[in-house]
Scaffold this motif. Structure first.
Motif, PDB file in Angstrom:
ATOM      1  N   LEU A 102      -0.630  -9.009  -3.725  1.00 57.01           N
ATOM      2  CA  LEU A 102      -1.998  -8.656  -4.061  1.00 57.01           C
ATOM      3  C   LEU A 102      -2.590  -9.533  -5.159  1.00 57.01           C
ATOM      4  N   ALA A 103      -1.888 -10.538  -5.598  1.00 58.24           N
ATOM      5  CA  ALA A 103      -2.329 -11.354  -6.734  1.00 58.24           C
ATOM      6  C   ALA A 103      -3.670 -12.036  -6.481  1.00 58.24           C
ATOM      7  N   ARG A 104      -3.946 -12.440  -5.260  1.00 54.84           N
ATOM      8  CA  ARG A 104      -5.204 -13.136  -4.976  1.00 54.84           C
ATOM      9  C   ARG A 104      -6.409 -12.252  -5.270  1.00 54.84           C
ATOM     10  N   VAL A 105      -6.341 -10.996  -4.854  1.00 53.94           N
ATOM     11  CA  VAL A 105      -7.446 -10.079  -5.133  1.00 53.94           C
ATOM     12  C   VAL A 105      -7.493  -9.743  -6.616  1.00 53.94           C
ATOM     13  N   LEU A 106      -6.342  -9.457  -7.220  1.00 50.51           N
ATOM     14  CA  LEU A 106      -6.327  -9.084  -8.631  1.00 50.51           C
ATOM     15  C   LEU A 106      -6.800 -10.221  -9.515  1.00 50.51           C
ATOM     16  N   GLY A 107      -6.613 -11.446  -9.073  1.00 46.14           N
ATOM     17  CA  GLY A 107      -7.084 -12.597  -9.833  1.00 46.14           C
ATOM     18  C   GLY A 107      -8.560 -12.863  -9.619  1.00 46.14           C
ATOM     19  N   GLY A 108      -9.168 -12.112  -8.724  1.00 42.90           N
ATOM     20  CA  GLY A 108     -10.595 -12.268  -8.478  1.00 42.90           C
ATOM     21  C   GLY A 108     -10.938 -13.496  -7.676  1.00 42.90           C
ATOM     22  N   LYS A 109      -9.953 -14.076  -7.002  1.00 43.39           N
ATOM     23  CA  LYS A 109     -10.183 -15.306  -6.243  1.00 43.39           C
ATOM     24  C   LYS A 109     -10.428 -14.971  -4.780  1.00 43.39           C
ATOM     25  N   GLY A 110     -11.368 -15.622  -4.212  1.00 41.46           N
ATOM     26  CA  GLY A 110     -11.590 -15.500  -2.787  1.00 41.46           C
ATOM     27  C   GLY A 110     -12.368 -14.259  -2.415  1.00 41.46           C
ATOM     28  N   ALA A 111     -13.532 -14.455  -1.852  1.00 38.45           N
ATOM     29  CA  ALA A 111     -14.359 -13.319  -1.451  1.00 38.45           C
ATOM     30  C   ALA A 111     -13.746 -12.583  -0.272  1.00 38.45           C
ATOM     31  N   GLU A 112     -12.907 -13.275   0.496  1.00 36.62           N
ATOM     32  CA  GLU A 112     -12.334 -12.641   1.675  1.00 36.62           C
ATOM     33  C   GLU A 112     -11.268 -11.621   1.314  1.00 36.62           C
ATOM     34  N   GLY A 113     -10.702 -11.735   0.126  1.00 33.56           N
ATOM     35  CA  GLY A 113      -9.706 -10.768  -0.315  1.00 33.56           C
ATOM     36  C   GLY A 113      -8.447 -10.833   0.514  1.00 33.56           C
ATOM     37  N   LEU A 114      -7.874  -9.690   0.771  1.00 40.12           N
ATOM     38  CA  LEU A 114      -6.617  -9.595   1.510  1.00 40.12           C
ATOM     39  C   LEU A 114      -6.849  -8.999   2.874  1.00 40.12           C
ATOM     40  N   ASN A 115      -5.973  -9.352   3.769  1.00 39.89           N
ATOM     41  CA  ASN A 115      -5.987  -8.733   5.080  1.00 39.89           C
ATOM     42  C   ASN A 115      -4.572  -8.850   5.619  1.00 39.89           C
ATOM     43  N   GLY A 116      -3.890  -7.738   5.763  1.00 35.44           N
ATOM     44  CA  GLY A 116      -2.503  -7.786   6.189  1.00 35.44           C
ATOM     45  C   GLY A 116      -2.234  -6.878   7.360  1.00 35.44           C
ATOM     46  N   ASN A 117      -1.577  -7.422   8.348  1.00 36.06           N
ATOM     47  CA  ASN A 117      -1.143  -6.650   9.492  1.00 36.06           C
ATOM     48  C   ASN A 117       0.372  -6.727   9.543  1.00 36.06           C
ATOM     49  N   ASP A 118       0.972  -5.763  10.222  1.00 35.68           N
ATOM     50  CA  ASP A 118       2.420  -5.719  10.364  1.00 35.68           C
ATOM     51  C   ASP A 118       3.110  -5.738   9.006  1.00 35.68           C
ATOM     52  N   ALA A 119       2.595  -4.979   8.081  1.00 32.72           N
ATOM     53  CA  ALA A 119       3.199  -4.853   6.762  1.00 32.72           C
ATOM     54  C   ALA A 119       3.830  -3.466   6.653  1.00 32.72           C
ATOM     55  N   TRP A 120       4.608  -3.296   5.594  1.00 32.33           N
ATOM     56  CA  TRP A 120       5.277  -2.032   5.345  1.00 32.33           C
ATOM     57  C   TRP A 120       4.944  -1.566   3.940  1.00 32.33           C
ATOM     58  N   LEU A 121       4.758  -0.264   3.798  1.00 29.27           N
ATOM     59  CA  LEU A 121       4.532   0.341   2.496  1.00 29.27           C
ATOM     60  C   LEU A 121       5.722   1.232   2.182  1.00 29.27           C
ATOM     61  N   MET A 122       6.336   0.988   1.015  1.00 29.60           N
ATOM     62  CA  MET A 122       7.427   1.850   0.576  1.00 29.60           C
ATOM     63  C   MET A 122       6.848   2.882  -0.382  1.00 29.60           C
ATOM     64  N   ASP A 123       7.057   4.159  -0.045  1.00 29.48           N
ATOM     65  CA  ASP A 123       6.518   5.206  -0.916  1.00 29.48           C
ATOM     66  C   ASP A 123       7.450   5.445  -2.097  1.00 29.48           C
ATOM     67  N   ARG A 124       7.037   6.338  -2.952  1.00 30.56           N
ATOM     68  CA  ARG A 124       7.757   6.600  -4.197  1.00 30.56           C
ATOM     69  C   ARG A 124       9.174   7.110  -3.947  1.00 30.56           C
ATOM     70  N   GLN A 125       9.389   7.814  -2.843  1.00 27.34           N
ATOM     71  CA  GLN A 125      10.705   8.366  -2.533  1.00 27.34           C
ATOM     72  C   GLN A 125      11.590   7.383  -1.758  1.00 27.34           C
ATOM     73  N   GLY A 126      11.074   6.195  -1.478  1.00 23.86           N
ATOM     74  CA  GLY A 126      11.860   5.185  -0.774  1.00 23.86           C
ATOM     75  C   GLY A 126      11.608   5.143   0.715  1.00 23.86           C
ATOM     76  N   GLY A 127      10.771   6.023   1.233  1.00 22.52           N
ATOM     77  CA  GLY A 127      10.429   5.981   2.653  1.00 22.52           C
ATOM     78  C   GLY A 127       9.533   4.782   2.950  1.00 22.52           C
ATOM     79  N   ARG A 128       9.596   4.322   4.180  1.00 21.13           N
ATOM     80  CA  ARG A 128       8.788   3.163   4.582  1.00 21.13           C
ATOM     81  C   ARG A 128       7.942   3.537   5.785  1.00 21.13           C
ATOM     82  N   ARG A 129       6.743   2.978   5.809  1.00 20.67           N
ATOM     83  CA  ARG A 129       5.875   3.212   6.964  1.00 20.67           C
ATOM     84  C   ARG A 129       5.085   1.936   7.227  1.00 20.67           C
TER      85      ARG A 129
END
Length: 168
Positions: A102-129
């Protein structure tokens, strides 16, 4: 002369009192309008069906809607003020977290921001979705970077349906 001075003094006092009264009343009206608009925006954020997370200019969590709370396992109160990467642990691969994703968005660079497909999010308990996500810089009226907004969508059902179709 004394009566004239007294009359002018009373008149000036009345004018200044009226000016102060209307000034204070105007401030109360503006404060009321700000509170009303803030409530409207908060209601909109909390009504969105996707997970929405906002940050300040340093990448610390400001707000999370209820869907984001469900996906991450963090309450909004617990997450507020924490670094974005600590709460949103996103990886492009099932096993390897990419902390600077997420550094590109947090750095304020690029109007297009982020766009991610086929990614995984790990929740606080360690589960992934599996998720789709996007993000963009929040900019003020002068175009200056004011933080980031990240939107995540749980695609577990879509992924399961695709796997079942592939298996058939």
């Amino acid at each position: 002369a004394g009566w004239i001075a007294l009359g002018v003094g009373l008149l000036l006092t009345m004018v200044l009192s009226a000016f102060a009264h209307f000034g204070l009343r105007r401030r109360d009206i503006l404060e009321s309008q700000v509170l009303e608009r803030t409530a409207e925006l908060r209601a909109a954020l909390y009504s969105i069906g996707d997970a929405v997370v906002t940050t300040d200019i340093h990448g610390r969590i400001r707000q999370m809607n209820p869907v984001a709370v469900t996906l991450t396992g963090w309450t909004e109160a617990e997450a507020r003020g924490k670094p974005l990467e600590e709460v949103l642990r996103i990886s492009g691969d099932r096993d390897d977290q990419e902390p600077n994703l997420l550094a590109r968005v947090l750095g304020g660079k690029g109007a297009e921001g982020l766009n991610g497909n086929d990614a995984w999010l790990m929740d606080r308990q360690g589960g992934r979705r599996p998720i789709d996500y996007s993000g963009a810089a929040i900019r003020d009226e002068r175009g200056e970077f004011g933080g980031a907004v990240i939107v995540l969508r749980d695609i577990s059902e879509r992924t399961q349906a695709a796997a079942a179709l592939h298996q058939q």
